[in-house]
Design a protein around this motif. Structure first.
Motif, mmCIF file in Angstrom:
data_model
loop_
_atom_site.group_PDB
_atom_site.id
_atom_site.type_symbol
_atom_site.label_atom_id
_atom_site.label_comp_id
_atom_site.label_asym_id
_atom_site.label_seq_id
_atom_site.Cartn_x
_atom_site.Cartn_y
_atom_site.Cartn_z
ATOM 1 N N ASP A 99 8.247 -18.335 10.893
ATOM 2 C CA ASP A 99 7.572 -17.034 10.880
ATOM 3 C C ASP A 99 7.487 -16.494 9.466
ATOM 4 O O ASP A 99 6.450 -15.972 9.046
ATOM 5 C CB ASP A 99 8.323 -16.036 11.775
ATOM 6 N N THR A 100 8.574 -16.604 8.726
ATOM 7 C CA THR A 100 8.596 -16.081 7.362
ATOM 8 C C THR A 100 7.576 -16.806 6.482
ATOM 9 O O THR A 100 6.872 -16.176 5.687
ATOM 10 C CB THR A 100 10.003 -16.226 6.761
ATOM 11 N N MET A 101 7.495 -18.121 6.624
ATOM 12 C CA MET A 101 6.540 -18.871 5.812
ATOM 13 C C MET A 101 5.109 -18.488 6.172
ATOM 14 O O MET A 101 4.253 -18.323 5.300
ATOM 15 C CB MET A 101 6.754 -20.368 5.993
ATOM 16 N N GLY A 102 4.837 -18.343 7.460
ATOM 17 C CA GLY A 102 3.493 -17.918 7.861
ATOM 18 C C GLY A 102 3.147 -16.532 7.382
ATOM 19 O O GLY A 102 2.040 -16.275 6.894
ATOM 20 N N GLU A 103 4.115 -15.611 7.492
ATOM 21 C CA GLU A 103 3.871 -14.254 7.015
ATOM 22 C C GLU A 103 3.676 -14.221 5.504
ATOM 23 O O GLU A 103 2.878 -13.427 4.984
ATOM 24 C CB GLU A 103 5.042 -13.356 7.420
ATOM 25 N N LEU A 129 3.372 -20.149 -7.192
ATOM 26 C CA LEU A 129 4.657 -20.835 -7.332
ATOM 27 C C LEU A 129 5.585 -20.500 -6.167
ATOM 28 O O LEU A 129 6.318 -21.365 -5.671
ATOM 29 C CB LEU A 129 5.310 -20.445 -8.664
ATOM 30 N N GLY A 130 5.537 -19.245 -5.713
ATOM 31 C CA GLY A 130 6.367 -18.865 -4.571
ATOM 32 C C GLY A 130 5.991 -19.617 -3.308
ATOM 33 O O GLY A 130 6.851 -20.138 -2.584
ATOM 34 N N LEU A 131 4.677 -19.697 -3.036
ATOM 35 C CA LEU A 131 4.228 -20.454 -1.868
ATOM 36 C C LEU A 131 4.585 -21.930 -2.003
ATOM 37 O O LEU A 131 4.979 -22.586 -1.028
ATOM 38 C CB LEU A 131 2.715 -20.298 -1.709
#
Length: 975
Positions: free
Chosen positions: A734-738, A878-880
């Motif tokens: 969920d966190t990655m999708g958000e 870079l964060g993604l």
């Protein structure tokens, strides 16, 4: 198999540096993956021809029984050899077709190789879901390739048309796949064909939907409009995608599913009728066109109709004919497209009315074209003749519908002969009254690819028996026939040979009467599908504009009220019908009285929002409601949520303030008393309804709460903060999708603000000594020291020299400078302590963003640029990348987002542990920081420039209005 597919995409990603280093010769390197695939498929020939298969499987979604399955059997072997082999030759052809100065060559090269990889995976896929994924990948890459020359309107329109038609068909096909998969109990294609589901309404609907996708991909009428327009793509794309690969995907799907579903009642009528109609319409249209590529394009449409008809008939001999015709079509149509590109390069035109004497000037090119064209016209001893003989014989010995189809295919074959002869005559013959067109010589490397394909068509005519074992292995998946047909060049004198002779004779007659045929064709021509498609789009656009004008009135309050009323009606209807509150536990007013006090104050702030007329007051009151919610989290014992809420509200209020600088003080929309009297009850009713829904939903829980299990699981890993662990470990998906959604939203917001390319980085230095929004001062500053009267200044900010005196606050500058680095340290502390204390990457990123916002508020956009010299996109990307990389790292253990923890000891520090959730959270930290920085830069810098332009315009207007020699403030009177 998987390594070959992956290599295509990996090398495609490296296309840009390869083209930069090698120029057009990079295509030779890019041809290595399809060449390797061709060599691998050649080594598997005996296995596939013996009826065996090579398989590979990976559990993708085990809970839903969805796997990625690859399987090489006889039909897949044929398609792999065509897709990879012709792909190799086309890439080598590109090395001569393009020049080093060709624009956007790297993107084209990468897209072409990636398409080859997607096509390879498509024909190897053995499950419906992965087949659909690769199917849509070919659609996307074909869109990029057709729209290669994006500066041309025709290219953009053609690419969008192809994308629209094939995507709509693909979506219909996907629904059909889901129905078939549920009916069969599996999504594995080989298992479905081995035991197909029984005929039913659901299966019939699924078959029609699947055929919609297959027919749209192969440009079968009424979906054939996109293929001729796709000739806007470069010639190598036409030779590969529109002759050998992409358009064959639909025919391949029909051939793949025919053994299991040809007996479904709707299958044969759809395939035979539409295939026959396409063969006639495409061939007839090709007789009156003058562009060589368009002639071949409509010829391809006609041939695809023929292939679809053969593949869908549903008996053993027709399937064998379809397989050899697929091979023959690729070996004659691809070289004809490639030769057309050579003629276009050499003569500078493709108009057959202007071409004359090219055959004498380029005899080798003419020879290759004649060989390929002879195979297309089904002249012996070429492969096209053997394939056409097999098709006629299969239909001749079929049922009544097959014999009707035979008559249509003979007529279509006559049209094929006619437009083939017209193509050769138009491209190479010397025409009376037309001067020989000057051409330049063609190198052997340029001609090698089409020559090799044409020679293969010549060799495989007498040697078609070599392919019989492989192609019969596919045909034998159908019920056996009484007298199975076997491939050979000569089957003696018979009806099939007579029909071939009739088709050739009629084709020659049509060509001889080409002037009359062209005149007749244009006279009885229907409106083209392309014009119908254009008118439909225009009518749809007009309808959408009318609907938009009806419902979009420009009032945000009306939009919000409409949304709330629809929600209110739906929820009240459900609550009134189901009455779910029966048996629900009665809600408690509060746990402690402090909650009630905070709730009352929060509700009061929300209600006051309904009465204010100033925008700033509304922003402050809305912010107070958010801070009130954060206080409720604190009282409830949720410090993580409270900290996040505080940071979000603070950033939101600052963003609002930045925007409000250029907006009127008061709301412009005049609200009458009766409208306000209506809005307030609607808002209160919506709030009350949501409160009831939340209470009912919470009371509907029957299972034990998961909180205790989460606390236990968190403690098992030696951690204390359950919320942070949930976000970056237990619910990391969920966190990655958000995070991805947040990045996309930020990019969307800043893209709306910056309609043109941003040039902040290059313009900041140049503007540093000019007039800015922060350096604008009043016309007269009385009472301020000037010259040597002032005390010596100390610059607390890097951009302090750009600030006007009345815009400076020394206290604020000092505080901003002193607190900047501690706030950054605090953000890192919140990031790394999240496993055991309140914090996390999201909160840490917001806090770091607040530090940068403070610098901006103190010194403007120049100060922000000095504090954060890197572009926001670097932080966001870079964060993604880090978050996604950590997620994919878990595949080493077989599961995405698998967590690892490393324990160690450092001098002076002592025991420490480092886990992948921390790295994942660090990616979130960088992403949030980039999003905040991007929005502040966008809103701040853009609005600053608007203020500067307005000041310049105002100063210019004032100087224009003041007559020369007149002192300001004297009213124009002489001094």
């Amino acid at each position: 198999m998987t390594a070959l597919v992956v290599c295509h995409f990996v090398l495609a990603a490296c296309a840009r540096p390869l083209v930069r280093a090698l120029g057009r010769r990079a295509f030779i390197v890019l041809a290595l993956p399809p060449a390797a695939a061709t060599a691998w498929a050649a080594t598997q020939w005996d296995t596939a021809a013996s009826g065996g298969s090579v398989t590979w499987s990976w559990q993708w979604m085990p809970a839903y029984d969805v796997t990625v399955d690859l399987r090489l059997d006889a039909l897949a072997e044929l398609m792999v050899l065509l897709a990879a082999g012709i792909g190799t030759l086309v890439l080598l052809y590109c090395a001569s077709y393009f020049t080093d100065e060709t624009p956007q060559l790297a993107g084209f090269a990468g897209n072409l190789l990636a398409f080859a990889g997607a096509m390879l995976a498509l024909v190897l896929a053995d499950d419906l879901i992965s087949l659909y994924v690769f199917w849509e990948l070919t659609t996307v890459f074909s869109y990029l390739l057709i729209g290669y020359d994006s500066e041309q309107k025709h290219s953009r329109r053609s690419a969008l048309q192809a994308l629209t038609v094939t995507t709509l068909g693909g979506l219909a096909m996907f629904v059909g796949f889901l129905i078939i998969g549920q009916s069969a109990g599996t999504y594995r294609i080989s298992a479905i064909l081995a035991d197909p589901p029984g005929a039913s309404l659901a299966v019939s609907v699924a078959v029609v939907l699947i055929l919609c996708g297959a027919l749209s991909k192969s440009a079968i009428w009424p979906f054939s409009l996109w293929l001729p327009n796709a000739m806007a793509a470069p010639t190598p794309v036409s030779a590969y995608l529109h002759a050998a690969a992409m358009v064959k995907a639909g025919v391949y799907l029909v051939a793949r599913l025919a053994p299991g579903f040809a007996d479904v009642p709707v299958w044969r009528p759809v395939v035979i009728v539409l295939g026959a109609a396409t063969m006639l319409l495409g061939g007839w249209r090709a007789l009156r066109l003058n562009d060589l590529k368009i002639v071949l394009a409509y010829g391809t449409v006609s041939q695809l109709g023929f292939l679809t008809l053969l593949a869908g008939v549903g008996n053993r001999d027709a399937a064998l004919a379809a397989a050899v015709m697929i091979l023959g079509h690729a070996l004659f149509k691809a070289p004809l497209f490639l030769v057309t590109g050579i003629v276009d390069h050499a003569a500078g035109t493709r108009d057959l009315r202007k071409l004359s004497g090219v055959g004498r000037a380029l005899p080798h090119v003419c020879t290759v074209a004649v060989l390929a064209a002879a195979s297309m016209a089904a002249l012996p001893p070429l492969l096209g003749f053997a394939a056409k003989e097999a098709a006629f014989d299969a239909l001749l010995h079929g049922d009544t519908a097959d014999r009707w189809a035979l008559g249509i295919t003979v007529a279509g074959s006559a049209l094929t002969v006619a437009y083939t002869v017209r193509f050769v005559w138009g491209a190479f013959a010397r025409k009376p009254g037309v001067e020989d067109i000057p051409v330049h010589r063609v190198g052997w490397a340029f001609l090698a690819s089409p020559a090799l394909l044409a020679v293969c068509g010549l060799v495989l005519g007498p040697g078609v028996g070599w392919t019989d074992r492989l192609l019969s292995a596919y045909a034998d998946t159908f019920p056996p026939s009484a007298h199975p047909y076997h491939l050979a060049l000569w089957h003696g004198f018979g009806t099939a040979l007579l029909l071939s002779a009739v088709a050739m004779a009629c084709g020659v007659v049509l060509f001889a009467a080409r002037t009359t045929v062209t005149r007749l064709s244009r006279r009885i021509a229907w409106p083209t599908a392309d014009s119908v498609f254009g008118h439909l789009l225009l009518d749809l656009e007009r309808l959408s504009l009318q609907l938009t004008g009806l419902v979009q009135r420009g009032s945000l309050s009306v939009y919000l009220a409409t949304t709330l009323l629809v929600m209110l009606a739906g929820q009240l209807t459900v609550l009134g019908v189901d009455r779910p509150w029966h048996g629900a536990a009665a809600p408690r007013v509060w746990d402690v009285p402090l909650q009630g006090a905070i709730a009352v104050l929060t509700c009061a702030a929300a209600l006051l929002c309904l009465t204010v007329s100033r925008r700033m007051k509304a922003v402050v009151l809305a912010g107070l409601t958010g801070y009130g919610a954060a206080l409720l989290f604190v009282v409830q014992g949720g410090p993580d949520l409270a900290l996040t809420q505080f940071c979000v509200e603070t950033v939101s209020m600052i963003v609002f303030v930045l925007v409000l600088r250029r907006m009127p003080v008061h709301f412009q929309e005049s609200v009458s008393t009766w409208r306000r009297a209506v809005r307030i009850p609607v808002a209160l009713a919506a709030a009350a309804t949501l409160g009831v829904v939340v209470w009912v939903a919470a009371s509907a829980r029957r299972a034990a709460p998961a909180g205790a299990a989460m606390v236990e699981e968190t403690a098992h890993h030696g951690l204390k903060d359950v919320v942070a662990t949930i976000l970056v470990d237990l619910r990391a998906w969920d966190t990655m999708g958000e995070s991805a959604v947040l990045a996309a939203a930020a990019i969307g917001v800043t893209s709306l603000i910056y309609l043109h390319r941003r040039t902040e980085g290059s313009s900041l230095r140049e503007e540093l000594h000019g007039r800015t929004a922060w350096s604008l001062t009043a016309p007269e500053m009385t009472g301020l020291p000037h010259g040597e009267e002032g005390a010596p200044e100390r610059s607390w900010l890097a951009a302090g020299s750009t600030l006007a005196p009345e815009h400076r606050s020394i206290v604020f500058e000092v505080v901003a400078r002193l607190l900047f680095h501690p706030i950054l340290v605090l953000s890192l502390y919140l990031l790394f302590c999240a496993e055991n204390m309140p914090g996390g990457g999201f909160v840490g990123g917001l806090v770091a963003g607040l530090a940068l916002i403070t610098r901006y508020l103190a010194g403007g956009r120049f100060e922000l640029a000095e504090a954060a010299p890197l572009q926001p996109g670097l932080f966001t990307g870079l964060g993604l990348f880090i978050s996604t990389g950590v997620a994919l790292l878990g595949l080493a253990e077989g599961t995405v987002l698998h967590a690892w923890t490393h324990h160690g000891r450092l001098p002076l520090i002592g025991e420490y542990h480092l886990g992948t959730p921390v790295l994942f959270d660090f990616g979130v930290y960088l992403l949030v920081l980039g999003v905040v920085l991007d929005i502040v830069r966008a809103l701040g810098a853009k609005i600053d420039r608007q203020i500067e332009r307005a000041a310049v315009e105002k100063a210019a207007a004032a100087s224009t209005a003041t007559p020369p020699g007149t002192a300001p403030g004297t009213g124009g009177m002489p001094g």
